[in-house]
Motif scaffolding. Sequence first.
Motif, PDB file in Angstrom:
ATOM      1  N   MET A  47     -25.129  64.305 -29.075  1.00  0.00           N
ATOM      2  CA  MET A  47     -24.574  65.262 -30.035  1.00  0.00           C
ATOM      3  C   MET A  47     -23.073  65.409 -29.851  1.00  0.00           C
ATOM      4  SD  MET A  47     -27.555  68.187 -29.867  1.00  0.00           S
ATOM      5  CE  MET A  47     -26.584  69.402 -30.805  1.00  0.00           C
ATOM      6  N   ASP A  48     -22.641  65.475 -28.595  1.00  0.00           N
ATOM      7  CA  ASP A  48     -21.201  65.598 -28.325  1.00  0.00           C
ATOM      8  C   ASP A  48     -20.451  64.376 -28.840  1.00  0.00           C
ATOM      9  OD1 ASP A  48     -21.532  68.048 -27.138  1.00  0.00           O
ATOM     10  OD2 ASP A  48     -21.528  67.271 -25.080  1.00  0.00           O
ATOM     11  N   SER A  49     -21.001  63.189 -28.598  1.00  0.00           N
ATOM     12  CA  SER A  49     -20.306  61.963 -28.998  1.00  0.00           C
ATOM     13  C   SER A  49     -20.215  61.838 -30.514  1.00  0.00           C
ATOM     14  CB  SER A  49     -21.018  60.739 -28.414  1.00  0.00           C
ATOM     15  OG  SER A  49     -22.278  60.548 -29.026  1.00  0.00           O
ATOM     16  N   ALA A  50     -21.221  62.370 -31.226  1.00  0.00           N
ATOM     17  CA  ALA A  50     -21.234  62.265 -32.690  1.00  0.00           C
ATOM     18  C   ALA A  50     -20.736  63.534 -33.366  1.00  0.00           C
ATOM     19  CB  ALA A  50     -22.655  61.960 -33.167  1.00  0.00           C
ATOM     20  N   HIS A  51     -20.286  64.502 -32.578  1.00  0.00           N
ATOM     21  CA  HIS A  51     -19.769  65.771 -33.112  1.00  0.00           C
ATOM     22  C   HIS A  51     -20.811  66.476 -33.977  1.00  0.00           C
ATOM     23  CE1 HIS A  51     -15.997  64.391 -31.501  1.00  0.00           C
ATOM     24  NE2 HIS A  51     -15.988  63.348 -32.315  1.00  0.00           N
ATOM     25  N   VAL A  52     -22.015  66.578 -33.438  1.00  0.00           N
ATOM     26  CA  VAL A  52     -23.117  67.253 -34.130  1.00  0.00           C
ATOM     27  C   VAL A  52     -23.294  68.638 -33.505  1.00  0.00           C
ATOM     28  CG1 VAL A  52     -25.600  67.234 -34.575  1.00  0.00           C
ATOM     29  CG2 VAL A  52     -24.281  65.118 -34.749  1.00  0.00           C
ATOM     30  N   PRO A  53     -23.068  69.713 -34.247  1.00  0.00           N
ATOM     31  CA  PRO A  53     -23.179  71.063 -33.667  1.00  0.00           C
ATOM     32  C   PRO A  53     -24.608  71.471 -33.329  1.00  0.00           C
ATOM     33  CG  PRO A  53     -21.819  71.079 -35.650  1.00  0.00           C
ATOM     34  CD  PRO A  53     -22.506  69.751 -35.611  1.00  0.00           C
ATOM     35  N   GLY A  54     -25.586  71.093 -34.183  1.00  0.00           N
ATOM     36  CA  GLY A  54     -26.944  71.565 -33.967  1.00  0.00           C
ATOM     37  C   GLY A  54     -27.999  70.523 -34.269  1.00  0.00           C
ATOM     38  N   LEU A  55     -29.099  70.569 -33.511  1.00  0.00           N
ATOM     39  CA  LEU A  55     -30.196  69.612 -33.701  1.00  0.00           C
ATOM     40  C   LEU A  55     -31.503  70.279 -33.304  1.00  0.00           C
ATOM     41  CD1 LEU A  55     -30.268  65.880 -32.649  1.00  0.00           C
ATOM     42  CD2 LEU A  55     -32.075  67.389 -31.852  1.00  0.00           C
ATOM     43  N   ASN A  63     -51.671  62.921 -30.776  1.00  0.00           N
ATOM     44  CA  ASN A  63     -52.066  63.590 -32.019  1.00  0.00           C
ATOM     45  C   ASN A  63     -51.927  65.103 -31.962  1.00  0.00           C
ATOM     46  OD1 ASN A  63     -52.802  62.952 -34.676  1.00  0.00           O
ATOM     47  ND2 ASN A  63     -54.892  63.631 -34.331  1.00  0.00           N
ATOM     48  N   LYS A  64     -50.964  65.586 -31.178  1.00  0.00           N
ATOM     49  CA  LYS A  64     -50.678  67.028 -31.168  1.00  0.00           C
ATOM     50  C   LYS A  64     -49.201  67.233 -30.840  1.00  0.00           C
ATOM     51  CE  LYS A  64     -52.213  67.751 -26.361  1.00  0.00           C
ATOM     52  NZ  LYS A  64     -52.683  66.378 -26.109  1.00  0.00           N
ATOM     53  N   LEU A  65     -48.695  68.401 -31.214  1.00  0.00           N
ATOM     54  CA  LEU A  65     -47.305  68.719 -30.915  1.00  0.00           C
ATOM     55  C   LEU A  65     -47.146  68.880 -29.412  1.00  0.00           C
ATOM     56  CD1 LEU A  65     -44.465  69.403 -32.006  1.00  0.00           C
ATOM     57  CD2 LEU A  65     -45.182  71.802 -32.072  1.00  0.00           C
ATOM     58  N   ALA A  66     -46.381  67.989 -28.797  1.00  0.00           N
ATOM     59  CA  ALA A  66     -46.231  67.993 -27.348  1.00  0.00           C
ATOM     60  C   ALA A  66     -44.943  68.668 -26.900  1.00  0.00           C
ATOM     61  CB  ALA A  66     -46.264  66.560 -26.817  1.00  0.00           C
ATOM     62  N   TYR A  67     -43.930  68.672 -27.764  1.00  0.00           N
ATOM     63  CA  TYR A  67     -42.641  69.217 -27.359  1.00  0.00           C
ATOM     64  C   TYR A  67     -41.819  69.533 -28.597  1.00  0.00           C
ATOM     65  CZ  TYR A  67     -38.214  69.626 -24.756  1.00  0.00           C
ATOM     66  OH  TYR A  67     -37.051  70.076 -24.208  1.00  0.00           O
ATOM     67  N   SER A  68     -41.121  70.650 -28.561  1.00  0.00           N
ATOM     68  CA  SER A  68     -40.146  70.960 -29.604  1.00  0.00           C
ATOM     69  C   SER A  68     -39.010  71.736 -28.962  1.00  0.00           C
ATOM     70  CB  SER A  68     -40.780  71.762 -30.744  1.00  0.00           C
ATOM     71  OG  SER A  68     -41.241  73.021 -30.284  1.00  0.00           O
ATOM     72  N   HIS A  69     -37.819  71.508 -29.475  1.00  0.00           N
ATOM     73  CA  HIS A  69     -36.656  72.144 -28.851  1.00  0.00           C
ATOM     74  C   HIS A  69     -35.487  72.176 -29.829  1.00  0.00           C
ATOM     75  CE1 HIS A  69     -34.733  73.703 -25.254  1.00  0.00           C
ATOM     76  NE2 HIS A  69     -33.679  72.927 -25.478  1.00  0.00           N
ATOM     77  N   GLY A  70     -34.651  73.171 -29.677  1.00  0.00           N
ATOM     78  CA  GLY A  70     -33.417  73.263 -30.456  1.00  0.00           C
ATOM     79  C   GLY A  70     -32.222  73.099 -29.547  1.00  0.00           C
ATOM     80  N   TYR A  71     -31.174  72.444 -30.043  1.00  0.00           N
ATOM     81  CA  TYR A  71     -29.960  72.199 -29.271  1.00  0.00           C
ATOM     82  C   TYR A  71     -28.748  72.659 -30.067  1.00  0.00           C
ATOM     83  CZ  TYR A  71     -33.108  68.837 -26.990  1.00  0.00           C
ATOM     84  OH  TYR A  71     -34.175  68.235 -26.370  1.00  0.00           O
ATOM     85  N   VAL A  82     -29.547  76.987 -32.186  1.00  0.00           N
ATOM     86  CA  VAL A  82     -30.638  76.346 -32.923  1.00  0.00           C
ATOM     87  C   VAL A  82     -31.918  76.502 -32.106  1.00  0.00           C
ATOM     88  CG1 VAL A  82     -31.562  74.134 -33.725  1.00  0.00           C
ATOM     89  CG2 VAL A  82     -29.149  74.687 -34.081  1.00  0.00           C
ATOM     90  N   THR A  83     -33.006  76.854 -32.783  1.00  0.00           N
ATOM     91  CA  THR A  83     -34.311  76.964 -32.147  1.00  0.00           C
ATOM     92  C   THR A  83     -35.307  76.093 -32.913  1.00  0.00           C
ATOM     93  OG1 THR A  83     -35.122  78.797 -33.506  1.00  0.00           O
ATOM     94  CG2 THR A  83     -33.767  79.366 -31.588  1.00  0.00           C
ATOM     95  N   SER A  84     -36.546  76.112 -32.456  1.00  0.00           N
ATOM     96  CA  SER A  84     -37.587  75.355 -33.157  1.00  0.00           C
ATOM     97  C   SER A  84     -37.877  75.946 -34.527  1.00  0.00           C
ATOM     98  CB  SER A  84     -38.875  75.335 -32.319  1.00  0.00           C
ATOM     99  OG  SER A  84     -38.651  74.715 -31.083  1.00  0.00           O
ATOM    100  N   THR A 248     -38.479  73.261 -40.945  1.00  0.00           N
ATOM    101  CA  THR A 248     -38.178  73.197 -39.514  1.00  0.00           C
ATOM    102  C   THR A 248     -38.825  71.936 -38.941  1.00  0.00           C
ATOM    103  OG1 THR A 248     -40.168  74.378 -38.817  1.00  0.00           O
ATOM    104  CG2 THR A 248     -38.255  75.720 -39.417  1.00  0.00           C
ATOM    105  N   ALA A 249     -38.386  71.544 -37.763  1.00  0.00           N
ATOM    106  CA  ALA A 249     -38.980  70.371 -37.122  1.00  0.00           C
ATOM    107  C   ALA A 249     -40.467  70.604 -36.851  1.00  0.00           C
ATOM    108  CB  ALA A 249     -38.236  70.052 -35.822  1.00  0.00           C
ATOM    109  N   ASN A 250     -40.821  71.804 -36.427  1.00  0.00           N
ATOM    110  CA  ASN A 250     -42.231  72.103 -36.144  1.00  0.00           C
ATOM    111  C   ASN A 250     -43.083  72.053 -37.408  1.00  0.00           C
ATOM    112  OD1 ASN A 250     -41.606  72.418 -33.489  1.00  0.00           O
ATOM    113  ND2 ASN A 250     -42.267  74.541 -33.326  1.00  0.00           N
ATOM    114  N   ASP A 251     -42.562  72.599 -38.501  1.00  0.00           N
ATOM    115  CA  ASP A 251     -43.316  72.563 -39.754  1.00  0.00           C
ATOM    116  C   ASP A 251     -43.512  71.134 -40.234  1.00  0.00           C
ATOM    117  OD1 ASP A 251     -43.782  75.256 -40.008  1.00  0.00           O
ATOM    118  OD2 ASP A 251     -42.834  75.455 -41.971  1.00  0.00           O
ATOM    119  N   TYR A 252     -42.461  70.323 -40.133  1.00  0.00           N
ATOM    120  CA  TYR A 252     -42.596  68.945 -40.610  1.00  0.00           C
ATOM    121  C   TYR A 252     -43.566  68.163 -39.723  1.00  0.00           C
ATOM    122  CZ  TYR A 252     -41.269  65.133 -43.658  1.00  0.00           C
ATOM    123  OH  TYR A 252     -41.302  64.147 -44.619  1.00  0.00           O
TER     124      TYR A 252
END
Length: 379
Positions: A47-55, A63-71, A82-84, A248-252
Amino acid sequence: MDLSTQHSGFSYRWFFVFLLITRLAAAQSTNDDGNFRQLDQRTRQLMDSAHVPGLSIAIIRDNKLAYSHGYGLTKVDSTQHVTSSTVFEAASLSKPVFAYAVLQLVEEGKLDLDKPLYEYLPYPDAADDERYQKITARLVLSHRSGFPNWRKNRQSPKLSMLFFPGKRFGYSGEGFVYLQKVVEKITGKPINDVMEERVLKPLGMTNSGFVWKASFNTNFAQPHNESGDVEPKYKPTQANMAYSLHTTANDYARFVLALLTPTGLKPATVSQMLSAQSQLSIRFSDSTTLAPDLFWGLGIGLEQPSSDTYIWHWGDNGAFKCYVTAHLSRKEAVIYFTNSTGGLDFADELLRLTLGGQHPALGFLGINWRDEVRKRVSK
């Protein structure tokens, strides 16, 4: 050996088996945690290298949601992280969700994939070219409609065709807009109502919408251009199946899971959705040289390097970039959203860290993290 001794031996044996299984599970959990810690560290660097503020990212395993995170931050000069649950523009990730609803209508016998759309609803915008009468839902969903991505003058009521429908792959948002109008005609409902009733509510996508919702106001990502400046936030009042989904990432991830283990559609229908309908070229900008391992299904892309099959799609609304890839047999996927023009620069690196494998789609889109870093350094 008497029964008491036999019972004791049986218990001890199973105790040690249980202990072994527990330790193996704990070791696996520790490895996963370690992988995610490595992912977290590397994601921040990218993110720093590409100048991305949020992800925001969601990872599916087994076959299940194993991890979600906001940066990072929703806005570069704010303190909101940013959150999930942060809402992002899904851009073209809207298209597979719409395709899912279209295929429900096909299952119900309300829409024929191969019946010309003009027989449901004539389209005045393209009426000057009779070739448009050959366009079907299948050709729209597999991007073979013959329409351009967007008309040159977005305010013009006239839409010109680029090639005869069905001739080749040609990515087109205009085709989805036409199919959207056909679906509204068939159902007798505004497309936003159709999507809420058929997809968002049944799949539990409660933080998603094709038009702006008041609930989004407390936690949404702001767009940032290449210079890092904040741009005005687009808050759609009219739904557009080509690009207006906010989610949101979780919804998708819920939507992706509905494809990995068919939900809301019959397995045979999902199989058809994820089968090759058209072949892609090696590069998005080159329609002549075909790629041996890149195809398009009904609303979503397919990668088939060696014996693997991935589904994929990207989203690009300018200052919002996002990506989804899923491995069909392993039931694994990664979905991520960003609020910057640089958000796709490191898609290859994130896929390496999360899914592994070969991803010729990145070459098709011209994505190479190292090349992008060189460009930014040279600037």
